[in-house]
Design an enzyme around this catalytic site. Sequence first.
Site, short mmCIF file in Angstrom:
data_model
loop_
_atom_site.label_atom_id
_atom_site.label_comp_id
_atom_site.label_asym_id
_atom_site.label_seq_id
_atom_site.Cartn_x
_atom_site.Cartn_y
_atom_site.Cartn_z
N CYS A 85 65.52 -81.90 3.74
CA CYS A 85 65.39 -80.83 4.73
C CYS A 85 65.08 -81.43 6.09
O CYS A 85 64.18 -82.27 6.22
CB CYS A 85 64.26 -79.88 4.31
SG CYS A 85 63.91 -78.59 5.53
N CYS A 95 57.68 -78.55 9.18
CA CYS A 95 57.32 -77.45 8.29
C CYS A 95 56.30 -77.93 7.26
O CYS A 95 56.41 -79.04 6.73
CB CYS A 95 58.57 -76.93 7.59
SG CYS A 95 58.24 -75.65 6.35
N CYS A 98 56.61 -77.90 2.18
CA CYS A 98 56.77 -78.93 1.14
C CYS A 98 55.94 -80.16 1.50
O CYS A 98 55.71 -80.43 2.68
CB CYS A 98 58.23 -79.36 1.01
SG CYS A 98 59.34 -78.07 0.40
N GLN A 293 57.47 -65.15 -11.51
CA GLN A 293 57.53 -66.58 -11.24
C GLN A 293 58.51 -66.87 -10.11
O GLN A 293 59.56 -66.24 -10.01
CB GLN A 293 57.93 -67.34 -12.50
CG GLN A 293 56.89 -67.28 -13.61
CD GLN A 293 55.64 -68.09 -13.32
OE1 GLN A 293 55.46 -68.62 -12.21
NE2 GLN A 293 54.75 -68.18 -14.29
N PHE A 322 46.56 -61.79 -19.81
CA PHE A 322 47.11 -61.86 -18.45
C PHE A 322 48.63 -61.66 -18.52
O PHE A 322 49.41 -62.45 -18.02
CB PHE A 322 46.79 -63.21 -17.78
CG PHE A 322 45.33 -63.56 -17.72
CD1 PHE A 322 44.55 -63.16 -16.65
CD2 PHE A 322 44.73 -64.29 -18.74
CE1 PHE A 322 43.20 -63.49 -16.59
CE2 PHE A 322 43.39 -64.62 -18.69
CZ PHE A 322 42.62 -64.22 -17.61
N GLU A 343 46.09 -57.03 -19.28
CA GLU A 343 46.30 -57.40 -17.88
C GLU A 343 45.26 -56.69 -17.02
O GLU A 343 44.80 -55.60 -17.35
CB GLU A 343 47.72 -56.99 -17.47
CG GLU A 343 48.04 -56.99 -16.00
CD GLU A 343 47.84 -58.34 -15.35
OE1 GLU A 343 47.28 -58.38 -14.24
OE2 GLU A 343 48.24 -59.35 -15.96
N ASP A 399 48.08 -66.78 -19.97
CA ASP A 399 48.79 -67.15 -18.74
C ASP A 399 48.02 -66.63 -17.54
O ASP A 399 48.45 -65.68 -16.87
CB ASP A 399 50.22 -66.59 -18.78
CG ASP A 399 51.02 -66.98 -17.55
OD1 ASP A 399 50.66 -67.96 -16.87
OD2 ASP A 399 52.02 -66.30 -17.25
N CYS A 437 48.57 -72.60 -13.94
CA CYS A 437 49.08 -72.97 -12.62
C CYS A 437 48.04 -73.75 -11.83
O CYS A 437 48.17 -73.93 -10.62
CB CYS A 437 49.53 -71.73 -11.84
SG CYS A 437 48.25 -70.48 -11.61
#
Length: 481
Positions: A85, A95, A98, A293, A322, A343, A399, A437
């Site tokens: 990029c 930027c 990333c 996701q 979750f 949830e 999750d 995550c």
Amino acid sequence: MTEKTEKGGAAPGATDARDEWLTVESLDLDAQGVAHKADGMVVFIEGALPFEEVQFNQHRKKNNWAQGTVSAIRRESSQRVRPGCPHFGLHTGACGGCKMQHLDAAAQVAVKQRALEDNLWHLGKVKPENMMRPLEGPAWHYRYRARLSVRHVVKKGTVLIGFHERKSRYLADMQVCPVLPVRVSDMLMPLRALIGSLDAHATCPQIELACGDAPDGTSLGVIALVLRHLEPLSVADLQRLRDFASLNPGVQWWLQPKGPDTVHLLDEGGPVLSYALPAFGVTMPFKPTDFTQVNPHINRALVGRALRLLDVQGDERVIDWFCGLGNFTLPLATRAREVLGIEGSDTLVARATDNFERNRPAVPPRGALAPARFVARNLFEMTPEMLMADGAADKWLVDPPREGAFALAKALADLHLQEGGLPSGWTAPKRIVYVSCNPSTLARDAGLLVHQAGYRCTAAGVVNMFPHTAHVESIAVFERP
């Protein structure tokens, strides 16, 4: 490479530390090279990669560590690559979306795998019996969800749309974004022109992007753009949005005048925003503000791996903690006798229930989904009593968000440790598949499950959900002897 790198200009107030060449030993989770000076001080160097010999411009210094940006490279890593990029780098205005584009994609995964192992051991004192092969997918054009900031910059006479600059509150002047789908990346400059043409150009701070699948589940479908506007849009502005959508097939405008609960379609009708899980014959409609996701390619592989690891049998009851809008629950219902999805969000519980009813009938080659029920509960305040009230289950799928599932793991551990053993009529799940995550909260919860709840960590591995970023997604398996 001995010359000063093109990205090595010192930041305002930086100290030039080029009097010493340092050997980079590793990469931390912020994608900074980690080295030690001759006096033992730890140095974190942006833009440096493991095994490189570098000099750096120092920006911050504390008693036992310093931080800076690479200014020169004498020995370059074989894993260093040209970023894909033009907006990535350490230069002014770069930027900040990333952090790892200068590192080979396979090496990025290795760094994340090492981070997972380190977190499990150092924070949880857990060593998986088996490290699974990482789950990988496309390294580019994978990002189907994004929150794009919008700014009308009077001094530049233009509108900027995209991510913030590296370590800055200013927006990067993004003209393309190779991690977004090609059609969305190509749309950035036309979107800037569109917002600039609106009467409300100064009061539209954000566009939230959510892409769906085409009906076959193999290509891009609906491109939902949620425009946050701080003042009512004029009739002329609404028509400009419609004209933009007519020129860009797949675009579907949603408007957000206030909070997330005010999000609504500009014009009713048209295709439904959804994604597919073809391996299970399931299609998941969702609203653009629902949690889904970011990477649909990896999500399909992740759901498949999770169900293979859980190895659900037709006579088993499973709890999906979750559960969100049913991303794992509905595939589980193609295997189990009964599924309970739990949830914290009432909205997502309603969406999951709707998705289940929509997908419940048999669709060749799969049969009708097994019974599934969804309930809303604060999963960060779980107790042993609440756990027992949900009934025993043969297996769990967990999750959680970044905060992890501490209360859930603690309640399970408390039941295991209580005098007299587990309560009569209630049994702990014999297998848990935990999708995470955040490796640090996974490690914390793994420590509870292994050292207090009677489980073994039989396997773990990373899931490269966010290529070129420092984000680490992972999956772990826990079994009771």
